[in-house]
Scaffold this active site. Structure first.
Site, short mmCIF file in Angstrom:
data_model
loop_
_atom_site.label_atom_id
_atom_site.label_comp_id
_atom_site.label_asym_id
_atom_site.label_seq_id
_atom_site.Cartn_x
_atom_site.Cartn_y
_atom_site.Cartn_z
N ASN A 111 -5.82 1.44 -7.83
CA ASN A 111 -5.94 0.37 -6.86
C ASN A 111 -6.27 -0.89 -7.66
O ASN A 111 -6.59 -0.80 -8.84
CB ASN A 111 -7.02 0.69 -5.84
CG ASN A 111 -6.93 -0.19 -4.61
OD1 ASN A 111 -5.94 -0.91 -4.40
ND2 ASN A 111 -7.95 -0.15 -3.78
N GLU A 166 -8.71 -0.31 -10.51
CA GLU A 166 -9.53 0.88 -10.30
C GLU A 166 -8.69 2.12 -10.57
O GLU A 166 -7.65 2.31 -9.94
CB GLU A 166 -10.02 0.94 -8.85
CG GLU A 166 -10.97 -0.15 -8.47
CD GLU A 166 -11.36 -0.11 -7.00
OE1 GLU A 166 -12.24 -0.88 -6.62
OE2 GLU A 166 -10.79 0.70 -6.23
N TYR A 212 0.83 -1.20 0.00
CA TYR A 212 0.00 0.00 0.00
C TYR A 212 0.86 1.25 0.00
O TYR A 212 1.89 1.33 0.66
CB TYR A 212 -0.85 0.07 1.27
CG TYR A 212 -1.99 -0.86 1.29
CD1 TYR A 212 -2.94 -0.86 0.28
CD2 TYR A 212 -2.16 -1.74 2.35
CE1 TYR A 212 -4.02 -1.71 0.33
CE2 TYR A 212 -3.24 -2.61 2.40
CZ TYR A 212 -4.16 -2.59 1.39
OH TYR A 212 -5.22 -3.43 1.43
N TYR A 234 -7.43 -10.38 1.99
CA TYR A 234 -8.36 -9.26 1.88
C TYR A 234 -8.86 -9.09 0.45
O TYR A 234 -10.03 -8.82 0.22
CB TYR A 234 -7.67 -7.97 2.35
CG TYR A 234 -8.51 -6.74 2.14
CD1 TYR A 234 -9.68 -6.54 2.87
CD2 TYR A 234 -8.14 -5.77 1.21
CE1 TYR A 234 -10.46 -5.43 2.67
CE2 TYR A 234 -8.92 -4.66 1.00
CZ TYR A 234 -10.08 -4.48 1.74
OH TYR A 234 -10.86 -3.37 1.53
N LYS A 235 -7.98 -9.29 -0.51
CA LYS A 235 -8.38 -9.14 -1.90
C LYS A 235 -9.10 -10.38 -2.43
O LYS A 235 -9.51 -10.42 -3.59
CB LYS A 235 -7.16 -8.79 -2.76
CG LYS A 235 -6.67 -7.36 -2.49
CD LYS A 235 -5.41 -7.03 -3.24
CE LYS A 235 -4.84 -5.64 -2.87
NZ LYS A 235 -5.65 -4.51 -3.34
N ARG A 250 -5.15 8.00 -8.51
CA ARG A 250 -4.31 6.88 -8.09
C ARG A 250 -4.92 5.61 -8.63
O ARG A 250 -6.05 5.61 -9.12
CB ARG A 250 -4.19 6.81 -6.57
CG ARG A 250 -5.50 6.41 -5.89
CD ARG A 250 -5.40 6.46 -4.38
NE ARG A 250 -4.52 5.44 -3.85
CZ ARG A 250 -4.93 4.23 -3.46
NH1 ARG A 250 -6.20 3.89 -3.55
NH2 ARG A 250 -4.07 3.34 -2.97
N HIS A 307 -13.03 2.82 5.53
CA HIS A 307 -11.82 2.04 5.24
C HIS A 307 -11.46 1.07 6.36
O HIS A 307 -10.44 0.38 6.27
CB HIS A 307 -10.63 2.98 5.00
CG HIS A 307 -10.64 3.65 3.67
ND1 HIS A 307 -10.76 5.01 3.52
CD2 HIS A 307 -10.57 3.15 2.41
CE1 HIS A 307 -10.75 5.32 2.24
NE2 HIS A 307 -10.65 4.21 1.54
#
Lengths: 355, 198
Positions: free
Chosen positions: A225, A265, A37, A316-317, A223, A193
């Site tokens: 993601n 994204e 991150y 998490y993904k 940005r 978040h």
């Protein structure tokens, strides 16, 4: 250029596909061979010609099909689009921003004619020609945010700014990476978040918030993601997770190249003039592993990133169970040669895969 | 009843405090079940002279003790749903300087907090203290139905019947935690339920 819009689906038979043009301009998100991150913000002031960064709101070959999919999602679940009562003015700001940007950036596709408060909006790809009164909700078939975001690719979060925080107080969210607007509406930046692992501890959200609070009119930021999605499914919502979750188990070594998609994204951030709200478009791009592997640099790099990603992030993904199969597939495209810095495929300077 | 020490969690999860007497023009107490004990601990004759207690016993017998505090107003309701219109009216009528004290289960505090915020009570004028059951109020993210008093993880949605796991992600607007199908990627493979904090 004139865009040829695909006739395709993001559900059932999944006829979604990327043309060579779309593969070439895919926003590959890894600028180096590993990922962690980062706030990774940059100014959203154009980019290489033809890239997804060039225009304020990128329109591509999936536009018409994506809008059809959005209409289906909304018919099934109207709560995917919500706006708290104090956010209507921000909705008008957003409508203006999108109409002005698209009519300037794509004059062959969109036209905006303004005569005082009387506006005429022409959306040629969708066959829309509407005349309405700006700031008069009764002259549109939906609220202003819903009206314009039914005609714009990507999800839209409209964030109110108060108490040195941002509040998720309105949105159109039908192509999300597994989060619920209906659940999160009204939350502040840290609350929505909250489920993200590792990033809070690294101070990512504090720094990101500080940056976002200071975004000025006319100086948008962006940005990238990313996550992983099995099948080109736009609506990976928690609402429907009980239906689509099982699709993750349909991967086989034979079909993984076609079925497994990298989901990127392009997140942009624009200050809105009247409301001082911040609009946060989240544009989703999908590309199958087999299409990504046609770029030798991306093949080498994706293998290394997926292999070395911390377990928390892969969990998490949502691809921790499929990671071994992904690595079996991706390792075929990694011969260990070094890769050039940056996200672009650099085909002229990249050696082909050595067998 | 001893207080439960909630483990550290994510940033959307509410953190409950300990009630303390504060100066105020009026004092509104909303509590259920063992939340009465927090009122008994904090009560002073001064608070009670300007105090209004709204209490939902849920099978506990603290009502007489609360009455004995001699609050200016006392109401005992059979359920939160039965009491909510009274809570709304009381909050609507509240003047500047009213202090709000919420105590008891997370479901009670979350819902009453939401009513107070909607009525425009300043956040800083609302105190909370958890007492009693650690069960959660859960929203099923799939059917949107709320299941009250969930004690196990996973649990069965009382509306659509799916087996849901208990997340820590919490919506103040819904006053509920999020429940998500536990066997979505392996239908029928539902782990044995255990206590949420076990």
């Amino acid at each position: 250029m004139t865009i040829q819009f695909n006739d395709e689906t993001f559900r059932d038979d999944y006829s979604f596909h990327n043309s060579q043009w779309a593969i070439d301009r895919f926003p590959f998100p890894f600028h180096e061979d590993s990922y962690m991150y980062a706030v990774n913000m940059e100014q959203h002031r154009g980019g290489p010609e033809g890239s997804v960064y060039e225009k304020r709101f990128d329109v591509d070959e999936h536009y018409v099909a994506e809008m059809r999919d959005r209409a289906m999602v909304l018919a099934d679940d109207p709560l995917r689009c919500q706006s708290l009562p104090h956010m209507t003015l921000a909705g008008w700001d957003l409508l203006e921003l999108i109409m002005v940007s698209k009519s300037e950036d794509y004059p062959d596709l969109f036209e905006l004619h303004r005569d005082g408060d009387t506006w005429r909006w022409i959306n040629k790809p969708m066959g829309i020609d509407d005349t309405f009164t700006f700031l008069d909700e009764t002259t549109l078939p939906y609220g202003p945010m819903e009206y314009i975001t039914r005609q714009a690719q990507g999800d839209f979060c409209v964030l109110d700014q108060r108490d040195d925080n941002l509040w998720m107080d309105a949105g159109m969210v039908t192509t999300q990476a597994d989060w619920s607007l209906d659940f999160d509406i009204g939350m502040n930046f840290f609350e929505w978040h909250a489920p993200v692992p590792l990033a809070h501890e690294k101070g990512i959200f504090k720094r990101a918030l500080k940056f976002l609070l200071n975004i000025q009119q006319g100086a948008p930021a962006r940005r990238l993601n990313w996550t992983m999605t099995v099948n080109p499914l736009l609506d990976t919502s928690p609402e429907n997770y009980h239906k689509w979750g099982i699709q993750k188990t349909t991967l086989t070594p034979e079909n993984i190249g076609a079925k497994q998609h990298l989901r990127v994204e392009l997140q942009t951030f624009f200050r809105l003039p009247r409301s001082n709200a911040l609009v946060f478009p989240i544009r989703c791009y999908l590309c199958s592993f087999q299409d990504l592997m046609t770029k030798p640099k991306w093949g080498r790099r994706l293998h290394r990133v997926v292999r070395d990603l911390p377990v928390e992030l892969a969990t998490y993904k949502g691809f921790i169970d499929n990671r071994p199969m992904m690595l079996d597939y991706l390792s075929q495209f990694d011969d260990g040669l070094p890769t050039s810095p940056g996200v672009f495929p650099d085909e002229e300077n990249t050696p082909p895969l050595s067998s | 009843m001893s207080k439960f020490d909630f483990p550290p969690s994510i940033k959307s999860r509410p953190v409950w405090g300990t009630l303390e007497p504060r100066p105020g023009a009026a004092h509104l107490f909303i509590a259920d079940a063992h939340g009465a004990e927090a009122i008994l601990d904090v009560a002073t004759p001064d608070l009670m002279a300007k105090g209004h207690i709204i209490y939902i016993p849920r099978g506990e017998d603290f009502a007489d003790k609360l009455r004995a505090l001699n609050p200016a107003q006392f109401y005992e309701g059979p359920s939160y749903a039965a009491a909510v219109s009274r809570i709304r009216r009381t909050l609507e009528d509240a003047h500047m300087g009213t202090q709000v004290y919420l105590s008891g289960t997370e479901g009670l505090m979350g819902q009453a907090m939401n009513e107070a915020m909607q009525a425009g009570i300043e956040y800083a004028a609302i105190q909370t203290e958890h007492r009693g059951s650690i069960a959660r109020r859960m929203q099923c993210v799939h059917c949107k139905g709320i299941t009250e008093d969930v004690e196990t993880d996973p649990f069965v949605c009382s509306h659509c019947g799916l087996n849901l796991f208990v997340r820590d992600h919490y919506s103040r607007r819904l006053a509920a935690y999020q429940g998500v199908r536990v066997d979505a990627e392996d239908h029928g493979n539902v782990p044995a339920p255990k206590g949420i904090y076990e």
